[in-house]
Write an enzyme that holds these catalytic residues in place. Structure first.
Site, short mmCIF file in Angstrom:
data_model
loop_
_atom_site.label_atom_id
_atom_site.label_comp_id
_atom_site.label_asym_id
_atom_site.label_seq_id
_atom_site.Cartn_x
_atom_site.Cartn_y
_atom_site.Cartn_z
N ASN A 195 0.86 -1.18 0.00
CA ASN A 195 0.00 0.00 0.00
C ASN A 195 0.90 1.23 0.00
O ASN A 195 2.13 1.12 0.07
CB ASN A 195 -0.97 -0.01 1.18
CG ASN A 195 -0.28 -0.04 2.53
OD1 ASN A 195 0.75 0.60 2.73
ND2 ASN A 195 -0.84 -0.78 3.47
N LEU A 196 0.31 2.40 -0.08
CA LEU A 196 1.10 3.62 -0.24
C LEU A 196 2.04 3.85 0.93
O LEU A 196 3.21 4.21 0.73
CB LEU A 196 0.18 4.82 -0.43
CG LEU A 196 0.87 6.17 -0.70
CD1 LEU A 196 1.71 6.10 -1.96
CD2 LEU A 196 -0.17 7.29 -0.80
N SER A 197 1.57 3.64 2.15
CA SER A 197 2.43 3.88 3.31
C SER A 197 3.58 2.88 3.35
O SER A 197 4.72 3.25 3.69
CB SER A 197 1.61 3.82 4.60
OG SER A 197 1.02 2.55 4.78
N GLU A 198 3.33 1.62 2.99
CA GLU A 198 4.40 0.63 2.93
C GLU A 198 5.41 0.99 1.85
O GLU A 198 6.62 0.85 2.04
CB GLU A 198 3.81 -0.76 2.66
CG GLU A 198 3.00 -1.32 3.82
CD GLU A 198 2.21 -2.55 3.45
OE1 GLU A 198 1.88 -3.33 4.36
OE2 GLU A 198 1.89 -2.72 2.25
N ASP A 264 -6.00 -8.31 1.14
CA ASP A 264 -6.10 -9.74 0.84
C ASP A 264 -6.90 -9.97 -0.44
O ASP A 264 -6.57 -10.82 -1.26
CB ASP A 264 -6.78 -10.48 1.99
CG ASP A 264 -5.97 -10.46 3.28
OD1 ASP A 264 -4.76 -10.19 3.20
OD2 ASP A 264 -6.54 -10.72 4.34
#
Length: 477
Positions: A195-198, A264
């Site tokens: 995701n964007l934060s990761e 998921d």
């Protein structure tokens, strides 16, 4: 982009990672505890659902693909519950059981559709030797179209490289749902889906779209990936591939109810689609639509192939609504090729009322697709009298086609649907009312080719004839 739904039932996907049990306690809340400023929940319902990597496998199975799940659990009641739910979903589960560590369990208390608290029961599996799990995975890769590594940082995937190299040596694509800021451990994977934060935890904060693309492509090159998919919540998702233009897809969700398990769903649809032969861009487009469906559901949920198929057709503005018999025959053949069960009902449907709506909702739940066939204007007049229909065919079809439960609407000129049943051959013939099977017109035809006949109750005190008579009496007054 014209999106094509693949034959999910022809694919097999192996999932390995951090399996969990999502446990839900539902109840009513009407007062604050005298012991502390917290609500008191009167628990009324308990529910266990597969979570983490197990939810990925559940999503894959819901699409019709064969799914295998491998991971580490404790030797406890939670592991038994998780294994039972995998078995009931038709998923092959092969868990490595640890004698002393507990199965990872996340308990959520919910009242009035709101999550009040989450309690986690877990210990890291990072110290558990991985060799046994590697052997289990190696034994399941034959015939697999994709391998998914579902990493929640709980220790089951202590060394992802062992699994990546094992699958790539067999030319099996590897998809990774990553965790943490060390993406080096996923080197050589086919696709990773942060995701964007990761993503920004690895490459730094991106101040523009161009910067995100530039840094993403650099990561693809450095890690020897085929692709990188950055999921960006309300901003959609962006697919980056070396030597290709970026593909950005806007978010599909009309209403976000619960984001639990959305990641998921994305990797599940990606893996099942790629395993079934879809091109990468097509697989990402399907995953984006599926994510829009699942965030509209409460809790850890999955998306079925019929749900995804309907959403694709709505997105492309085709495939549902009013059709000729010839057009409908083609649509039904396509639906059956994807393993969908067809429900059929018929009637005049002159003035749509609450009884009709409730009945059609019930009928829809008996299968994957609902066909409503209605009598032509001439046919209605022969059956109901010269003053009927009140609404002409076009209007009746338009109203029915607008109902969420109805997939297709067609019409017939005869007084009965028997010729139509012989052409369409639905799996289930449904009639509303207190009928025996032998009283349902066309039952011999349907049972003759192996179909099923069902009678469903109408809502009490709802009748088109009664409505028409009341209107006429009111006019006389």
């Amino acid at each position: 982009m014209q999106i094509q739904l693949p034959m999910f039932q022809n694919s097999r996907v192996v999932v390995v990672g951090d399996v969990m049990l999502d446990r839900y306690w539902y109840g009513a809340t009407s007062r604050i505890s005298p012991e502390a400023p917290v609500p008191v929940v009167k628990v009324e319902q308990l529910e266990d659902r597969p979570g983490g990597a197990a939810n990925v496998a559940l999503n894959i199975a819901a699409l019709g693909s064969a799914a295998v799940i491998l991971g580490v659990t404790g030797k406890d009641e939670a592991a038994q519950s998780l294994a039972a739910r995998m078995e009931s979903a038709g998923i092959l589960a092969d868990f490595q059981e640890h004698e002393t560590l507990p199965t990872i369990t996340k308990l959520r208390v919910i009242s009035r559709h709101q999550q009040l608290i989450r309690m986690d029961f877990e210990e890291s599996f990072a110290g558990v030797p991985q060799e046994q799990l590697e052997k289990k995975v190696a034994g399941q890769l034959a015939g697999a179209g994709a391998l998914v590594l579902s990493d929640y940082g709980k220790g089951a995937l202590r060394d992802p490289q062992a699994f990546i190299q094992l699958a790539r040596s067999k030319q099996i694509p590897v998809l990774v749902d990553p965790k943490g800021s060390d993406f080096e451990k996923y080197r050589g994977a086919t696709l990773i889906t942060p995701n964007l934060s990761e993503f920004e935890a690895v490459v730094g904060h991106c101040t523009s779209e161009a910067e995100l693309v530039q840094r993403g492509l650099k990561l693809v090159e450095e890690l020897e990936l085929e692709a990188l998919l950055v999921t960006r919540s309300e901003q959609g998702m962006t697919l980056l591939r070396a030597g290709r233009s970026e593909l950005h897809l806007p978010a599909q969700a009309k209403e976000v109810f619960d984001v639990t398990g959305a990641g998921d769903t994305v990797i599940s649809v990606l893996a099942a689609a790629l395993a079934a032969g879809s091109e990468m861009g097509q697989a990402v487009a399907l995953a984006n639509i599926a994510a829009g469906i699942v965030v509209g559901k409460l809790g850890t949920a999955s998306v079925s192939a019929p749900e995804l198929r309907r959403a694709v057709q709505q997105e492309q503005g085709a495939g549902r609504g009013a059709m000729t018999v010839e057009q409908l025959k083609v649509a039904l053949d396509d639906a059956r090729a994807h393993g969908e069960k067809i429900v059929f009902t018929n009637g005049c449907f002159d003035i749509i009322h609450a009884g009709h709506v409730g009945y059609l909702d019930q009928a829809r739940k008996l299968g994957d697709r609902l066909v409503v066939a209605i009598n032509s204007d001439a046919s209605v007049s022969r059956l109901k009298g010269p003053a009927r229909p009140i609404n002409p065919l076009e209007r009746r079809m338009a109203v029915l086609a607008g109902l969420e439960a109805v997939d297709w609407v067609t019409w017939y000129e005869d007084d009965t649907p028997e010729r139509l049943l012989e052409i369409l051959k639905p799996d289930i013939l449904v009639k509303g009312g207190d009928y025996s099977k032998e009283q349902v017109v066309g039952w011999e035809i349907v049972e003759g080719y192996g179909g099923e006949v069902r009678a469903l109750d109408f809502l009490d005190n709802c009748s088109t004839t009664a409505i028409v008579e009341k209107i006429r009496k009111d006019q006389v007054k």
